[in-house]
Scaffold this active site. Structure first.
Site, short mmCIF file in Angstrom:
data_model
loop_
_atom_site.label_atom_id
_atom_site.label_comp_id
_atom_site.label_asym_id
_atom_site.label_seq_id
_atom_site.Cartn_x
_atom_site.Cartn_y
_atom_site.Cartn_z
N GLY A 120 1.93 -6.02 2.12
CA GLY A 120 0.69 -5.31 2.41
C GLY A 120 -0.50 -6.18 2.76
O GLY A 120 -1.39 -5.77 3.49
N GLU A 174 -4.47 -9.95 -1.95
CA GLU A 174 -3.70 -8.70 -2.05
C GLU A 174 -4.40 -7.60 -1.26
O GLU A 174 -5.62 -7.62 -1.08
CB GLU A 174 -3.57 -8.35 -3.55
CG GLU A 174 -2.98 -7.01 -3.89
CD GLU A 174 -1.53 -6.81 -3.47
OE1 GLU A 174 -1.22 -7.04 -2.30
OE2 GLU A 174 -0.73 -6.37 -4.32
N ASP A 175 -3.62 -6.63 -0.79
CA ASP A 175 -4.21 -5.54 0.00
C ASP A 175 -5.08 -4.63 -0.86
O ASP A 175 -6.23 -4.34 -0.52
CB ASP A 175 -3.13 -4.73 0.73
CG ASP A 175 -2.02 -4.20 -0.16
OD1 ASP A 175 -2.02 -4.48 -1.38
OD2 ASP A 175 -1.12 -3.50 0.35
N ASP A 198 -4.72 -1.08 -7.52
CA ASP A 198 -4.68 0.35 -7.85
C ASP A 198 -4.62 0.45 -9.38
O ASP A 198 -5.64 0.28 -10.04
CB ASP A 198 -3.45 0.92 -7.13
CG ASP A 198 -3.28 2.40 -7.26
OD1 ASP A 198 -4.05 3.15 -6.67
OD2 ASP A 198 -2.34 2.83 -7.96
N LYS A 234 -9.36 0.11 -5.86
CA LYS A 234 -9.30 1.54 -6.21
C LYS A 234 -9.58 1.64 -7.72
O LYS A 234 -8.68 1.84 -8.53
CB LYS A 234 -7.90 2.07 -5.88
CG LYS A 234 -7.85 3.51 -5.46
CD LYS A 234 -6.41 3.98 -5.29
CE LYS A 234 -5.93 4.08 -3.88
NZ LYS A 234 -4.58 4.67 -3.73
N ASP A 253 0.97 0.48 3.97
CA ASP A 253 2.00 1.35 4.55
C ASP A 253 2.18 2.65 3.79
O ASP A 253 1.74 2.79 2.65
CB ASP A 253 3.35 0.63 4.54
CG ASP A 253 3.98 0.60 3.15
OD1 ASP A 253 3.30 0.17 2.19
OD2 ASP A 253 5.13 1.04 3.00
P1 IMP Z 1 -0.79 -1.33 -8.51
O1 IMP Z 1 0.29 -2.24 -9.02
O2 IMP Z 1 -0.68 0.05 -9.14
O3 IMP Z 1 -2.17 -1.89 -8.62
O4 IMP Z 1 -0.47 -1.05 -6.99
C1 IMP Z 1 -0.73 -2.00 -6.01
C2 IMP Z 1 0.19 -1.80 -4.84
O5 IMP Z 1 0.38 -0.40 -4.59
C3 IMP Z 1 -0.42 -2.34 -3.56
O6 IMP Z 1 -0.02 -3.66 -3.33
C4 IMP Z 1 0.12 -1.41 -2.50
O7 IMP Z 1 1.38 -1.86 -2.05
C5 IMP Z 1 0.33 -0.09 -3.21
N1 IMP Z 1 -0.78 0.85 -2.99
C6 IMP Z 1 -1.68 1.30 -3.88
N2 IMP Z 1 -2.53 2.19 -3.33
C7 IMP Z 1 -2.15 2.29 -2.05
C8 IMP Z 1 -2.67 3.05 -0.92
O8 IMP Z 1 -3.65 3.80 -0.99
N3 IMP Z 1 -2.00 2.88 0.26
C9 IMP Z 1 -0.92 2.05 0.41
N4 IMP Z 1 -0.42 1.33 -0.60
C10 IMP Z 1 -1.04 1.45 -1.82
#
Ligand code: IMP
Length: 177
Positions: free
Chosen positions: A46, A101-102, A105, A134, A162
């Site tokens: 990402g 990182e993209d 979340d 986010k 994606d």
């Molecule tokens: P976390 O581990 O819950 O913080 O999620 C992070 C990962 O979830 C990111 O690297 C993305 O690959 C994916 N992700 C979270 N939100 C989105 C979104 O809105 N669009 C696309 N990918 C997302």
């Protein structure tokens, strides 16, 4: 859920993305001692576009490393589990490390990676740059040091991000209304 590109709405256009990433690079240049090297860890897949755009503007000597991690499957929300596909990193003693990182979340993926780089790679300083924060979805105590945009609880695609492996090549950020 089936999604189609014709239902995609533009959230952030190409020029706004470029300008904000350049401003973020300026913040990063101002933060670090630019005579010391910085190891930048790109989280695939990402972060690929953000990483390429950001690093073009950085002034310090840079080493590039790549890891593949995922906590999302083909879904709009986190699976709650980190899947690691490639975590081959060298020892990083005495190195300043910037993870790129993209999006952060829940924080699960980055909580795991930050601990891994500190404990297993022995980096002396680990910071985090994200294209999107986010904040409303956070479950782990992860705070980006550098963040380009805040985003509310919507699922976004484009510029590396994606849905089911698609839309990473878009030069803008879109969302499905
Ligand atoms: P976390 O581990 O819950 O913080 O999620 C992070 C990962 O979830 C990111 O690297 C993305 O690959 C994916 N992700 C979270 N939100 C989105 C979104 O809105 N669009 C696309 N990918 C997302």
């Amino acid at each position: 859920m089936e999604k189609d590109i014709k239902d995609l709405k533009v959230l952030i256009d190409k020029d706004t993305l470029s300008a904000r990433i350049k401003a973020l690079a300026d913040e990063i240049n101002a933060f670090y001692d630019n005579s010391k090297s910085l190891t930048i860890v790109c989280v695939l897949k990402g972060a690929v576009m953000f990483f390429a755009e950001l690093t073009k503007h950085l002034k310090m000597p840079i080493k590039m490393e790549f890891v593949s991690l995922s906590s999302y499957g083909n879904d709009f929300k986190s699976s709650g589990e980190v899947k690691s596909f490639n975590l081959n990193l060298p020892k990083l003693e005495n190195e300043n490390v910037l993870i790129v990182e993209d999006i952060v979340d829940t924080g699960l993926t980055l909580d795991f990676l930050i601990k891994f780089i500190k404990v297993k790679c022995c980096a002396c300083d680990v910071r985090l740059a994200v294209l999107f924060d986010k904040k409303c979805a956070r479950k782990f105590d992860v705070q980006p040091d550098f963040s380009a945009f805040d985003v509310d609880d919507k699922f976004i695609v484009g510029f590396g991000l994606d849905y089911c492996g698609l839309y990473r090549n878009l030069d803008y950020i879109g969302w499905f209304e």
